[in-house]
Design a protein around this motif. Structure first.
Motif, short mmCIF file in Angstrom:
data_model
loop_
_atom_site.label_atom_id
_atom_site.label_comp_id
_atom_site.label_asym_id
_atom_site.label_seq_id
_atom_site.Cartn_x
_atom_site.Cartn_y
_atom_site.Cartn_z
N MET A 77 3.46 20.97 84.11
CA MET A 77 4.59 21.28 83.68
C MET A 77 5.93 20.62 83.95
SD MET A 77 4.62 24.54 80.63
CE MET A 77 3.25 24.14 79.66
N THR A 78 7.17 20.49 83.09
CA THR A 78 7.78 20.03 83.27
C THR A 78 9.23 21.48 82.66
OG1 THR A 78 8.42 19.32 81.68
CG2 THR A 78 7.35 18.11 83.65
N LEU A 79 10.16 21.29 83.61
CA LEU A 79 10.90 22.08 82.84
C LEU A 79 11.95 21.55 81.57
CD1 LEU A 79 12.38 25.20 82.83
CD2 LEU A 79 13.56 24.06 85.13
N ILE A 80 12.50 21.93 80.76
CA ILE A 80 13.21 21.52 79.73
C ILE A 80 14.63 22.51 79.78
CG2 ILE A 80 14.14 21.20 77.29
CD1 ILE A 80 10.86 20.19 77.16
N VAL A 81 15.67 21.61 80.52
CA VAL A 81 16.48 22.72 79.94
C VAL A 81 17.97 21.95 79.24
CG1 VAL A 81 19.04 23.41 81.69
CG2 VAL A 81 17.13 23.42 82.80
N ARG A 82 18.23 22.55 77.96
CA ARG A 82 18.52 22.08 76.70
C ARG A 82 20.30 23.58 76.91
NH1 ARG A 82 17.58 23.85 72.03
NH2 ARG A 82 15.76 25.16 72.89
N SER A 83 21.41 22.70 76.44
CA SER A 83 22.39 23.76 76.30
C SER A 83 23.36 23.33 74.89
CB SER A 83 23.38 23.47 77.69
OG SER A 83 23.83 22.31 77.80
N GLU A 84 23.97 24.30 74.23
CA GLU A 84 25.08 24.19 73.13
C GLU A 84 26.22 23.69 73.80
OE1 GLU A 84 26.89 28.43 72.92
OE2 GLU A 84 25.79 27.70 71.47
N ALA A 85 27.20 23.03 73.15
CA ALA A 85 28.47 22.15 73.30
C ALA A 85 28.90 23.88 74.58
CB ALA A 85 29.33 21.65 72.47
N PRO A 86 29.25 24.07 74.86
CA PRO A 86 30.09 25.09 75.74
C PRO A 86 31.25 25.29 75.26
CG PRO A 86 30.07 23.58 77.69
CD PRO A 86 28.74 22.55 76.18
N THR B 217 34.68 27.90 76.75
CA THR B 217 35.15 27.68 77.95
C THR B 217 35.56 29.85 77.62
OG1 THR B 217 38.20 28.27 76.50
CG2 THR B 217 36.98 27.20 77.82
N ASP B 218 35.03 30.28 76.74
CA ASP B 218 34.32 31.64 77.15
C ASP B 218 32.82 31.97 78.41
OD1 ASP B 218 34.34 31.07 74.55
OD2 ASP B 218 35.15 33.20 73.99
N ARG B 219 32.34 31.12 76.57
CA ARG B 219 31.01 31.71 76.33
C ARG B 219 29.54 29.92 76.87
NH1 ARG B 219 26.65 34.38 72.17
NH2 ARG B 219 26.77 31.83 72.11
N SER B 220 28.74 29.83 77.51
CA SER B 220 27.96 28.76 76.63
C SER B 220 26.62 29.47 76.25
CB SER B 220 27.80 28.00 78.02
OG SER B 220 26.86 26.64 78.01
N VAL B 221 25.25 28.60 76.10
CA VAL B 221 24.04 29.24 75.93
C VAL B 221 22.88 27.93 76.69
CG1 VAL B 221 22.41 29.82 74.44
CG2 VAL B 221 24.69 30.94 74.18
N VAL B 222 22.23 28.51 77.53
CA VAL B 222 21.23 27.57 77.57
C VAL B 222 19.90 28.36 77.48
CG1 VAL B 222 19.99 25.87 80.25
CG2 VAL B 222 22.49 26.68 79.96
N TRP B 223 18.53 27.45 77.34
CA TRP B 223 17.53 27.89 76.92
C TRP B 223 16.85 26.68 77.76
CZ3 TRP B 223 21.55 26.08 73.39
CH2 TRP B 223 21.40 27.03 72.25
N LEU B 224 15.42 27.54 77.97
CA LEU B 224 14.68 27.18 79.32
C LEU B 224 13.37 27.33 78.72
CD1 LEU B 224 15.86 29.08 82.65
CD2 LEU B 224 16.57 26.77 81.36
N GLU B 225 12.90 26.21 78.92
CA GLU B 225 11.20 25.96 78.12
C GLU B 225 10.28 24.87 78.59
OE1 GLU B 225 9.37 22.83 75.11
OE2 GLU B 225 11.53 23.40 74.75
#
Length: 126
Positions: A1-10, A12-20
């Motif tokens: 299985m692989t890893l998918i990394v998604r992120s929102e448009a960051p 400067t004070d906060r960014s969110v990353v989703w790992l699957e």
């Protein structure tokens, strides 16, 4: 299985990353590379939120990558928050926090075999 990394448009004070998928010896390099592109966009003192709700598995290589990421942001006055871990992933974090794994397991391979076995038991796939 692989890893998918998604992120929102960051911002400067906060960014969110989703790992699957899986964060392990086969995928940690891709994770590290993705984070090298994302973390500079978070200002000093900012927050990086990593959503683990779709992360099915983590090995010692994945733990090491997360630790390095957290240290890098901490060194810049920032912080990393890990949210929504699945039960088997949370169990790995609990084990690592509660037990000095370097003193219990003779090798990284032995540790990964144990973590693999424990996660398979929790998901019913082994």
């Amino acid at each position: 299985m692989t890893l998918i990394v998604r992120s929102e448009a960051p911002t400067t004070d906060r960014s969110v990353v989703w790992l699957e998928g899986r964060l392990d010896a086969a995928t940690f390099t891709a994770f590290d590379e993705a984070m090298r592109d994302i973390t500079p966009l978070v200002d000093n003192g900012g927050t990086l939120v990593i959503d683990l709700s779709a992360l099915d598995y983590i090995s010692s290589a994945g733990l090491r990558s997360l630790a390095q990421l957290r240290k890098g942001l901490h060194d810049r006055g920032g912080r990393t928050l890990l949210v929504n871990p699945q039960p088997q992933v949370k169990k790995v974090f609990d084990i690592v926090k509660a037990v000095p794994v370097a003193e219990v397991f003779a090798t990284i391979d032995e540790l990964d075999q144990y973590l693999d076995h424990m996660q398979r038991q929790m998901t019913g796939s082994g």
